[in-house]
Design an enzyme around this catalytic site. Sequence first.
Site, PDB file in Angstrom:
ATOM      1  N   GLU B 189      22.019  54.570  26.807  1.00  0.00           N
ATOM      2  CA  GLU B 189      21.066  54.137  25.776  1.00  0.00           C
ATOM      3  C   GLU B 189      21.275  52.697  25.331  1.00  0.00           C
ATOM      4  OE1 GLU B 189      22.481  57.108  25.748  1.00  0.00           O
ATOM      5  OE2 GLU B 189      20.788  58.494  25.807  1.00  0.00           O
ATOM      6  N   HIS B 258      22.681  67.022  17.353  1.00  0.00           N
ATOM      7  CA  HIS B 258      21.326  66.913  17.891  1.00  0.00           C
ATOM      8  C   HIS B 258      20.254  67.223  16.854  1.00  0.00           C
ATOM      9  CE1 HIS B 258      23.537  66.942  21.651  1.00  0.00           C
ATOM     10  NE2 HIS B 258      22.450  66.654  22.315  1.00  0.00           N
TER      11      HIS B 258
END
Lengths: 329, 455
Positions: B189, B258
Amino acid sequence: MATRKTAKKPNVSAEELLGYYRDMLLIRRFEEKAGQLYGMGLIGGFCHLYIGQEAVVVGLEAATKEGDKRITSYRDHGHMLACGMDPNGVMAELTGREGGYSKGKGGSMHMFSKEKHFYGGHGIVGAQVPLGAGLAFSDKYKGNDNVTFAYFGDGAANQGQVYETFNMAAIWELPVIFVIENNQYAMGTAQKRSTSTPDLYTRGEAFGIPGETVDGMDVLAVKAASEKAVAHCRAGKGPYILEVKTYRYRGHSMSDPAKYRTREEVQKMRDERDAIEHVRDLLLTGKHATEDDLKAIDKEIKAVVNESAEFSKASPEPALDELWTDIYA
Amino acid sequence: MATEILMPALSPTMEEGTLAKWLVNEGDEVTSGMIIAEIETDKATMEFEAVDEGTMGKILIAEGTEGVKVNTAIAILLEEGEDASAAVASAPAPAAETAPAQAATPTSVPAAPVEVISNASPDWPEGTEMKTQTVREALRDAMAEEMRANENVFLMGEEVAEYNGAYKVSQGLLDEFGAKRVIDTPITEHGFTGIGVGAAFGGLSPIVEFMTFNFAMQAIDQIINSAAKTLYMSGGQMGAPIVFRGANGAAARVGAQHSQDYAAWYAQVPGLKVAMPYSASDAKGLLKSAIRDPNPVIFLENEILYGRQFDVPVMDDFTIPFGKARIWREGSDVTIVSFGIGMQYALEAADTLAEEGISAEVIDLRTLRPIDYDTVLASVMKTNRCVTVEEGFPVASIGNHLSATIMEKAFDYLDAPVINCTGKDVPMPYAANLEKLALVTTDEVIAAVKQVTYR
């Protein structure tokens, strides 16, 4: 004072040598002046000087063409001067004035020139590396043969995002030259204390990126390496790594007393390896120029630098409503 | 002419120092770059280099002197043929070229410009044909339409191409646009976000998909420091026209790492725009606006909403502007303000409250930067009560910010304190019962409304 051995006469024209002399001297005198203005309180905050490393950017720029892009860290004044940005605009940015490249809102570490394809001036160590690969991505996407120079130091060479970028630059064959300016100290940490293997040019091997090391105190050697790297990228063969071994004479920033190395070490580099003295020797021994010719250039450069200092003092501070501009396009 | 050498400031905070040692004597030749003195600052002993060349004419401050103010003349440097005594006599008065006084307070500091936002116009003309679509399809259509319209728009991210998107949002895009414009990235990322921002600097309009925004924390430096700040730092020369999009907030039973709502995080940053749609029509209209926007946009989607169906107008080119809230239902007793999946609880609560005779006005902010304050304030001035609803953490939430704004701008209209319904101040637990407890619920919204309406 320099005791340099000139191995062989390089095959280079007087005009070319004089150009390098002029470009490197401009950077050095400009930086000395910046240091002086800092001392007077006209430049504030962080200010990282490029003195000692001049041959790196001047040699690399010698192989560029219009359209090529460059991006670097916070030690950026030399890169801006070398790509043709106006010393007045750079100095006025250092003093935080309206006439600066960023209208005084960027400072030493954050200057840009769309016209000269200079994309900063980045203050977070290593962040400019993926950004540089992104610039190269944009050129490949558009289908031109431009090349991007992404400069970073031996300190940034240990940042994770550098290796994420190496991987993507390799799989996407991006036309980017990763220039590692190895001045041997990441702020105050010597390379051998921070880096597991000393040869940074081999850091691309795991990704299949070719690399080589070059003497960054020899502008002709840097230029030759730059030409080779540029040819590789323009031919669509993907990224290339150049580790340029150099040395910074001053501290990391203005407030660094540089106690992590000896005065003798610095003096030895200045006396024996100085990049500007090297070209000066070549010019004089090759009878390309006389002492008087060089004195005239010194004077000319000094005038340019003095003018930039005057401009940077005379330019007003930005208008107060500039606080609210340029937040959104 | 003789040059004065001034006491330098050798750190950002130094005002005076000790001239510890002179390394040159009067009469010595000085060259540029030569170390001529050692100076002790508040932090360290620093070497002081000469800038100009010449002969050291006169040392004005003896070594060992303490408390030498910055910019005091400490020595005189002579040019060829100059005499020291003459030079001292004719030396210019102490330099007045000091930095401009920073403390000089301007008489009036300019106020931040206020963005005027109209909330009067409907999002599409009356009588427009509608079709039913999922949020997922609406997002895909928005990207496809903008990619057809502009060659410089491309999509990059993990699994966006051959896999058709981890949540199937990019279904079919690789087939239509090819691998040049729909690009699978490695799982990096930080790196691919930086490459996306660099591509935006280079003139492209990237859409960077984060599989979920939880992973964007790896890339937060590139989003904030590189994308959001460059336009300002460059004095307007260059910025990053880029969209960062993906699932945000809690899904179901995926645990603490998450399941986080980043709305308040991004809404705090000048230079970013932030959208968080609830319906499919808003998802489509706002994403198309985001892709066209010359600024970096954070586009917060929600996994649970991807499969939900809404009516979407059938139009050639349908966009929703940023900074325009939507009033989902009008009411007179209380204003419920929410965004994203929070709207689900807000609307359910309003239905139940209506059965009990409480009329709630429900506002979907749709974008969190800019925020449509006008619509919220106008509603609160009408209902005199407000409850905010979001899934994010309670501290420094969007609701907190709205409460403060309402207090400043509509204090006299309030008949009760504003209540913020938020997720709980805990990392998301895995156990089904605890997860349910950690999220904001419709019942909590109903209870809050009853509290502010004193029922």
